[in-house]
Design a protein around this motif. Structure first.
Motif, short mmCIF file in Angstrom:
data_model
loop_
_atom_site.label_atom_id
_atom_site.label_comp_id
_atom_site.label_asym_id
_atom_site.label_seq_id
_atom_site.Cartn_x
_atom_site.Cartn_y
_atom_site.Cartn_z
N LYS A 475 -75.77 -155.55 -8.75
CA LYS A 475 -77.42 -156.10 -9.51
C LYS A 475 -77.42 -156.34 -10.58
CE LYS A 475 -79.54 -153.22 -5.67
NZ LYS A 475 -78.11 -153.04 -5.01
N GLU A 476 -78.20 -157.03 -10.91
CA GLU A 476 -78.47 -157.68 -11.91
C GLU A 476 -78.75 -156.89 -13.20
OE1 GLU A 476 -81.32 -161.15 -14.26
OE2 GLU A 476 -81.21 -160.93 -12.24
N ASP A 477 -79.07 -155.69 -12.91
CA ASP A 477 -78.55 -154.47 -14.13
C ASP A 477 -77.62 -154.38 -14.73
OD1 ASP A 477 -81.48 -154.80 -14.54
OD2 ASP A 477 -82.30 -152.54 -13.73
N PHE A 478 -76.99 -153.54 -13.70
CA PHE A 478 -75.26 -153.60 -14.24
C PHE A 478 -74.60 -154.96 -14.60
CE2 PHE A 478 -76.80 -150.45 -11.06
CZ PHE A 478 -76.40 -149.13 -11.31
N ALA A 479 -74.86 -155.92 -13.89
CA ALA A 479 -74.14 -156.73 -14.54
C ALA A 479 -74.28 -157.05 -15.68
CB ALA A 479 -74.37 -158.77 -13.99
N LYS A 480 -75.60 -157.32 -16.67
CA LYS A 480 -75.78 -157.57 -17.68
C LYS A 480 -75.56 -156.22 -18.70
CE LYS A 480 -80.28 -159.70 -17.64
NZ LYS A 480 -81.60 -159.47 -17.62
N ASP A 481 -75.32 -155.65 -17.99
CA ASP A 481 -73.72 -154.42 -18.76
C ASP A 481 -72.74 -154.14 -19.01
OD1 ASP A 481 -77.12 -153.21 -20.25
OD2 ASP A 481 -76.73 -150.79 -18.83
N PHE A 486 -68.33 -156.03 -21.98
CA PHE A 486 -66.68 -156.62 -22.37
C PHE A 486 -67.07 -157.13 -23.12
CE2 PHE A 486 -66.07 -155.52 -17.77
CZ PHE A 486 -65.03 -155.29 -17.85
N HIS A 487 -68.51 -157.91 -23.72
CA HIS A 487 -68.26 -158.41 -25.44
C HIS A 487 -67.84 -157.34 -26.58
CE1 HIS A 487 -70.60 -161.91 -23.42
NE2 HIS A 487 -69.37 -162.25 -22.81
N ILE A 488 -68.28 -156.25 -26.12
CA ILE A 488 -68.28 -154.76 -27.27
C ILE A 488 -66.93 -155.27 -27.64
CG2 ILE A 488 -68.52 -152.30 -27.70
CD1 ILE A 488 -71.81 -153.06 -26.49
N LEU A 489 -65.73 -154.85 -26.38
CA LEU A 489 -64.27 -154.60 -26.59
C LEU A 489 -63.42 -155.53 -26.77
CD1 LEU A 489 -63.71 -153.20 -23.19
CD2 LEU A 489 -64.65 -151.76 -24.79
N SER A 490 -64.11 -157.19 -26.97
CA SER A 490 -63.49 -158.07 -27.05
C SER A 490 -63.49 -158.43 -28.24
CB SER A 490 -63.60 -159.20 -25.87
OG SER A 490 -64.66 -159.58 -26.12
N GLY A 491 -64.79 -158.30 -29.20
CA GLY A 491 -65.48 -158.69 -29.98
C GLY A 491 -66.40 -157.83 -31.21
#
Length: 702
Positions: A475-481, A486-491
């Motif tokens: 589902k798109e909502d889960f995908a966006k989150d 992962f962006h929070i984790l790596s950046g």
């Protein structure tokens, strides 16, 4: 209005944990369980207690030394807690010993023996002697301690034989020599003599002390085992190379302060004085036992396949609809969300997702969090294969996963060498969330995101013995989150929040408290059922108290620690707390709030503890699919009805075992095994529709 800050409303965290371990120990005394199962629980109890002393007791000692007065909502000082812990464990020692002796006596009726060297007959004694000279003598380390030989470094949980010796040519008493014989971990805990006799290694070594120290006469000996402070404090802000700092921390762990000494009962007082003159262990942290030390090693005996009839029949996790076909895992998830309940439902679909993604040419990226993975992890190998194939692989390897640091260091290096982007967690926080994201390019060129969110680790070994939930969606909502997470984790990202998922340390606690307050608005029509490992957080507990005072019926299934005191007049009269301890380790976190919108049901990687809600990156996942909500609700209902593995917490802080009396015995573990077998049989009979129906309505036709 009661004062909800009153310390009497909160049970102590450490004592609550000790009572959990007592429930584990109680399983070893259950006559109805096979003998190997009872041995397993003794081993688990002992291993749990080792970790408790290494981390919790060591931490309390440090707090006491630092002059800290209060440590929790119960307002007990570190010294108060240490005193109560020692008194509790001292009183439990007799229970451990009697349980072990009873099991050993019952094993003898099954022609399986645990004997010391002096109890062996001539034939087995010769075997033990041969084993000593061929396998033990070459690897043990005899150590003299005197002016020129300092007291040696003893690693955490190391096992040795202390000896008191006298010159063999001297007839006079006194002028004793002291030393020890290190028994390395490369040796098994027991020597197997013949097909059915296990001999503790130290009793064989004791027989041959005078050959290890030639020219000296053995006056006395005592097996002993030491426990050190094994917690690691990593100064992350000062670490340029976090991996290097972790490696240094692991080395320092071996040198932590001594916090406990286990020694065999009846040890010569001179030996005890010799040891403690060097280790300086508080006398109440010295425990004497008349049974073998290190019961955690009983797994060696449990592993004897010739006596497998003394264990419960093995259960093989089932691959059930919709993952039972040869269809691509991506096509299955395309058709709708899927939720599995391990270990009853197999972990294989999770492994298949990552393996298939690593080989699929349309997959361009795989992202995963790795907290505890097994040594020969197929999942990590699939990530390495994907990186070698040129796919973008991001692995968040939590190097601070306690007691899994070395294994995680190994995998982090292997992933880096393969070209994966490895993130070693977040400064100041552990990454405990369980999430995987696979990005696949569809026929039309658009990207599609396949998500897996879980309450358990990506560990195929523990997935066979831990109960956990596993959720698949595209589902798109889960995908966006998932992408945001992962962006929070790596950046770098200070202010990002998730929209559908909830993340700690910023979102889960406020969300949980809000959900509890929402139920309170409905009074007696409110309903909360939650399942977790531990409940400690005082803010969440206060919210539950307030909901109870409003009339909300609340059921809490907390396997381990629970600091909430149920059944207190005017405060928690509508709250019931139970713990389930049995064949499988209850590890799933499932939360149900009857009147919540837009969904009533959640799964999470986080327990309701300050460390999970405030000091870790965790995820809480809403379940929107009605059939999956029903599946989780029925799991909760079954566990609430369990009267075979359950313990009920009273307002006095004590647990009492549930009694089935005239009722039907309800063991949720065996019921779930039987039910999954029923689905599997329906599936094998080509009744796919029937199997799918059973999966969706988990117990209605059971």
């Amino acid at each position: 209005m009661p004062d909800l800050n009153d310390s009497s409303l909160y049970l102590n965290r450490e004592l609550s944990w000790l009572k959990f371990n007592t429930r584990v120990l109680a399983q070893s005394m259950k006559k109805e369980l096979p003998l190997f199962e009872r041995l397993k629980f003794l081993a688990i109890y002992a291993t749990n207690l080792d970790e408790f002393y290494m981390i919790r007791v060591a931490g309390l000692k440090q707090l006491f030394s630092a002059g800290v007065i209060e440590t929790g909502a119960d307002q007990k000082t570190p010294l108060d807690q240490l005193r109560e812990i020692r008194a509790y464990l001292a009183s439990e020692k007799e229970v451990i010993q009697s349980s072990y002796e009873e099991i050993v006596a019952d094993l003898e009726k099954e022609n399986l023996y645990i004997k010391n060297y002096h109890e062996l007959g001539p034939v087995l004694a010769r075997q033990a002697n041969d084993y000593f000279f061929s396998n033990i003598l070459p690897v043990i380390v005899p150590i003299a301690v005197n002016a020129t030989h300092p007291f040696p470094h003893l690693n955490n949980l190391s096992f040795s034989l202390a000896v008191k010796l006298q010159d063999g040519e001297s007839e006079e008493e006194g002028n004793y020599k002291y030393g020890m014989i290190r028994i390395p971990r490369v040796l098994p805990r027991f020597f197997q003599a013949g097909e059915n006799t296990y001999v503790p290694i130290e009793s064989i070594v004791k027989k041959h002390v005078e050959e290890i120290f030639p020219g000296y006469r053995l006056i006395a000996s005592a097996a002993f085992r030491v426990t050190r402070n094994a917690d690691m404090v990593i100064e992350e802000e000062e670490a340029d190379d976090f991996m290097m700092i972790m490696e240094q921390g692991l080395k320092l762990r071996r040198k932590g302060a001594f916090v406990r000494l286990n020694i065999e009962e009846g040890a010569d007082p001179d030996i005890l004085e010799f040891l403690n003159s060097h280790m300086q262990i508080f006398f109440k942290d010295i425990y004497t036992y008349k049974i073998p030390l290190n019961l955690g090693a009983l797994w060696q005996i449990v592993g004897n396949k010739d006596f497998s009839h003394l264990a419960l029949p093995p259960y093989n996790p089932k691959v059930l609809p919709p993952f039972d076909s040869n269809e691509s895992v991506f096509k299955v998830i395309d058709k709708g969300d899927v939720l599995l309940f391990h270990p009853y439902e197999s972990f294989d679909p999770v492994l298949k997702l990552i393996k298939e993604a690593s080989k699929d040419p349309k997959v361009i990226s795989i992202r995963m969090t790795l907290y505890r993975v097994e040594k020969n992890s197929q999942i990590v190998q699939a990530l390495i294969d994907a990186a070698n194939e040129g796919k973008q692989v991001t692995a968040v390897v939590e190097l601070k996963a306690r007691f899994d640091e070395e294994n995680n260091l190994h995998w982090a290096k292997a992933l880096e060498q393969a070209g994966a982007h490895v993130v070693y967690g977040i400064t100041g926080f552990k990454v405990h969330a369980k999430i995987a994201q696979v990005i696949r390019q569809e026929e039309d060129g658009k990207l599609k995101f396949y998500m897996h969110l879980s309450t358990g680790n990506y560990n195929g070994a523990t997935a066979k013995v831990y109960t956990d939930t596993s959720f698949f969606t595209c589902k798109e909502d889960f995908a966006k989150d998932g992408t945001t997470f992962f962006h929070i984790l790596s950046g770098f990202s200070k202010y990002k929040k998730l929209q559908t998922l909830s993340m700690s340390p910023t979102q889960i606690k406020p969300k949980v408290v809000s959900l509890i307050h929402n139920e309170a608005k409905f009074g007696a029509e409110g309903r909360i059922i939650v399942k977790m490992n531990s409940l400690v957080d005082p803010d969440v507990i206060q919210a539950l108290y307030e909901a109870s005072m409003a009339g909300v019926q609340i059921d809490i299934i907390a396997r381990g620690i629970c600091c909430l005191r149920p059944g207190v007049a005017g405060v928690s009269e509508t709250i019931r707390v139970k713990s389930i301890v049995g064949k499988y380790l209850e590890h799933a976190r499932i939360f149900y709030f009857k009147n919540a919108e837009p969904t009533t049901t959640f799964i999470s990687s986080a327990d309701w503890m300050p460390r999970n809600l405030e000091r870790r990156l965790e995820l809480m996942t809403p379940i929107f699919d009605k059939a999956l909500q029903q599946k989780l609700f029925e799991i909760l209902q079954l566990q609430l009805n369990d009267n075979a593995l359950s313990w009920n917490l009273g307002s006095n802080g004590d647990y009492t075992q549930a009694v089935s009396s005239d009722e039907k015995s309800i063991n949720n573990h065996t019921i779930l095994e039987d039910y999954m077998n029923k689905i599997y049989k329906a599936q094998k009979k080509d009744s796919t529709h029937r199997a799918e129906k059973l999966v969706k309505r988990l117990f209605k036709e059971s």
